[in-house]
Design a protein around this motif. Sequence first.
Motif, PDB file in Angstrom:
ATOM      1  N   PHE A 269     -21.291  10.835 -11.046  1.00 41.11           N
ATOM      2  CA  PHE A 269     -21.043  11.115  -9.788  1.00 41.11           C
ATOM      3  C   PHE A 269     -20.346  10.034  -9.144  1.00 41.11           C
ATOM      4  O   PHE A 269     -19.233  10.196  -8.655  1.00 41.11           O
ATOM      5  CB  PHE A 269     -22.443  11.806  -9.058  1.00 41.11           C
ATOM      6  CG  PHE A 269     -22.042  12.134  -7.470  1.00 41.11           C
ATOM      7  CD1 PHE A 269     -21.392  13.320  -6.954  1.00 41.11           C
ATOM      8  CD2 PHE A 269     -22.189  11.468  -6.430  1.00 41.11           C
ATOM      9  CE1 PHE A 269     -21.062  13.463  -5.923  1.00 41.11           C
ATOM     10  CE2 PHE A 269     -21.919  11.604  -5.053  1.00 41.11           C
ATOM     11  CZ  PHE A 269     -21.240  12.722  -4.785  1.00 41.11           C
ATOM     12  N   TYR A 270     -21.220   8.931  -8.896  1.00 48.16           N
ATOM     13  CA  TYR A 270     -20.599   7.880  -8.277  1.00 48.16           C
ATOM     14  C   TYR A 270     -19.406   7.271  -8.891  1.00 48.16           C
ATOM     15  O   TYR A 270     -18.555   6.667  -8.471  1.00 48.16           O
ATOM     16  CB  TYR A 270     -21.638   6.533  -7.958  1.00 48.16           C
ATOM     17  CG  TYR A 270     -22.460   7.103  -6.802  1.00 48.16           C
ATOM     18  CD1 TYR A 270     -22.088   6.893  -5.552  1.00 48.16           C
ATOM     19  CD2 TYR A 270     -23.746   7.244  -6.832  1.00 48.16           C
ATOM     20  CE1 TYR A 270     -22.809   7.352  -4.352  1.00 48.16           C
ATOM     21  CE2 TYR A 270     -24.616   7.768  -5.816  1.00 48.16           C
ATOM     22  CZ  TYR A 270     -24.023   7.550  -4.700  1.00 48.16           C
ATOM     23  OH  TYR A 270     -24.773   7.809  -3.770  1.00 48.16           O
ATOM     24  N   ALA A 271     -19.191   7.256 -10.248  1.00 47.51           N
ATOM     25  CA  ALA A 271     -18.184   6.900 -11.004  1.00 47.51           C
ATOM     26  C   ALA A 271     -16.880   7.459 -10.724  1.00 47.51           C
ATOM     27  O   ALA A 271     -16.018   7.090 -10.390  1.00 47.51           O
ATOM     28  CB  ALA A 271     -18.491   6.923 -12.451  1.00 47.51           C
ATOM     29  N   ARG A 272     -17.317   9.128 -10.655  1.00 44.82           N
ATOM     30  CA  ARG A 272     -16.086   9.843 -10.255  1.00 44.82           C
ATOM     31  C   ARG A 272     -15.698   9.393  -8.718  1.00 44.82           C
ATOM     32  O   ARG A 272     -14.405   9.795  -8.449  1.00 44.82           O
ATOM     33  CB  ARG A 272     -16.185  11.333 -10.430  1.00 44.82           C
ATOM     34  CG  ARG A 272     -16.527  11.709 -12.107  1.00 44.82           C
ATOM     35  CD  ARG A 272     -16.632  13.099 -12.284  1.00 44.82           C
ATOM     36  NE  ARG A 272     -18.206  13.563 -11.979  1.00 44.82           N
ATOM     37  CZ  ARG A 272     -18.366  14.717 -11.027  1.00 44.82           C
ATOM     38  NH1 ARG A 272     -17.374  15.070 -10.226  1.00 44.82           N
ATOM     39  NH2 ARG A 272     -19.613  14.836 -10.548  1.00 44.82           N
ATOM     40  N   MET A 273     -16.315   9.294  -7.930  1.00 40.02           N
ATOM     41  CA  MET A 273     -16.190   9.023  -6.379  1.00 40.02           C
ATOM     42  C   MET A 273     -15.467   7.680  -6.306  1.00 40.02           C
ATOM     43  O   MET A 273     -14.418   7.524  -5.751  1.00 40.02           O
ATOM     44  CB  MET A 273     -17.402   8.794  -5.699  1.00 40.02           C
ATOM     45  CG  MET A 273     -17.341   8.205  -4.091  1.00 40.02           C
ATOM     46  SD  MET A 273     -18.976   8.194  -3.154  1.00 40.02           S
ATOM     47  CE  MET A 273     -19.553   9.613  -3.247  1.00 40.02           C
ATOM     48  N   ASP A 274     -15.744   6.921  -7.224  1.00 41.80           N
ATOM     49  CA  ASP A 274     -14.966   5.430  -7.046  1.00 41.80           C
ATOM     50  C   ASP A 274     -13.599   5.662  -7.707  1.00 41.80           C
ATOM     51  O   ASP A 274     -12.541   4.870  -7.028  1.00 41.80           O
ATOM     52  CB  ASP A 274     -15.688   4.378  -8.326  1.00 41.80           C
ATOM     53  CG  ASP A 274     -17.097   3.742  -7.796  1.00 41.80           C
ATOM     54  OD1 ASP A 274     -17.204   4.036  -6.416  1.00 41.80           O
ATOM     55  OD2 ASP A 274     -17.826   3.290  -8.308  1.00 41.80           O
ATOM     56  N   ASP A 275     -13.403   6.661  -8.461  1.00 42.09           N
ATOM     57  CA  ASP A 275     -11.932   6.971  -9.009  1.00 42.09           C
ATOM     58  C   ASP A 275     -11.169   7.523  -7.886  1.00 42.09           C
ATOM     59  O   ASP A 275      -9.854   7.173  -7.493  1.00 42.09           O
ATOM     60  CB  ASP A 275     -12.041   8.012 -10.095  1.00 42.09           C
ATOM     61  CG  ASP A 275     -12.748   7.374 -11.321  1.00 42.09           C
ATOM     62  OD1 ASP A 275     -12.421   6.188 -11.573  1.00 42.09           O
ATOM     63  OD2 ASP A 275     -12.849   8.074 -12.330  1.00 42.09           O
ATOM     64  N   ILE A 276     -11.734   8.559  -7.156  1.00 38.78           N
ATOM     65  CA  ILE A 276     -11.148   8.968  -5.797  1.00 38.78           C
ATOM     66  C   ILE A 276     -10.926   7.855  -4.822  1.00 38.78           C
ATOM     67  O   ILE A 276      -9.714   7.699  -4.423  1.00 38.78           O
ATOM     68  CB  ILE A 276     -12.110   9.893  -5.295  1.00 38.78           C
ATOM     69  CG1 ILE A 276     -12.153  11.202  -6.076  1.00 38.78           C
ATOM     70  CG2 ILE A 276     -11.505  10.437  -3.943  1.00 38.78           C
ATOM     71  CD1 ILE A 276     -13.041  12.436  -5.640  1.00 38.78           C
TER      72      ILE A 276
END
Length: 281
Positions: A269-276
């Motif tokens: 979840f946080y990895a995908r948030m970092d991408d955004i």
Amino acid sequence: MGLLAGCGSAQAGTPVPDGEDAAAYVSAKFDDTLNKLSDQFSANETRKTRLDQVVRFDERRLNATISAVQLGHPPARLSRNHSNLDSNEYLDVYHPANSPVEYMLLGPVYASLAPTPWVQMPYTSGQYNECFWEGAQTVCKMLGAVQDSVEDGHGAKRANSKPDGSVELMAEVTLTAFIDNDVVTFPAAIASELTAEMKAQTLQTRVALDPQGKLTEIEMTGKITGNGHELEIDYHYRLDGTPSEVDLPKIPDPSQVTVLADSAAVADFYARMDDIQGQGR
């Protein structure tokens, strides 16, 4: 230069020594005060706060407000991190008192991270002090930057006692101390442009304490120039009234919650948030 007393036994309006003696006096008061402030953030004191964050590097900008509530013993905690540039960019995190889980409300910018407005994840910060919670994390880092600058021997400038017993401390904090304490994390493209000469420049810092020595405000402002660039920083943390139960949200309905059951799901979840977030840098 005559200085008014800081924290301690001197009365308001009592002059202190000039020159190097005055600098040593103010540094000692600052050091004592900062140590006491660190004790405040190792407890779970009820408070309601607001932190305005503005960072501009040439034409690139961060402008956000974190409003936070910590209430009760053990505390319930709410932090609302909202962009002031895009009303759709926000993340609200709520941990009910004694709950084994916490909840995050996703603004529209982050809607692709889950099929529901809220996500739930295991609460893993119970063994840590306030400085691991977003509502207090940045102010702890700001105090760390002040401490580093004072310990380097050039940070503390003035200590003023007011008639009501409140105290205002003024300091200069180097950009190096600001960066080393991770008050803000610059993207690599910006960090690579910050020269040693720029990092040696300072931010004007004001620390305000009430008559009991409780932190009520800390403000860091300044413009750093060099290497053909201009960096503007304006951070302002302050108490924001008295918190109550009405400041806290209700636990969301399960139908509105996506459960992140384990550390692997949380990490993804946080990895995908970092991408955004990285796309907006």
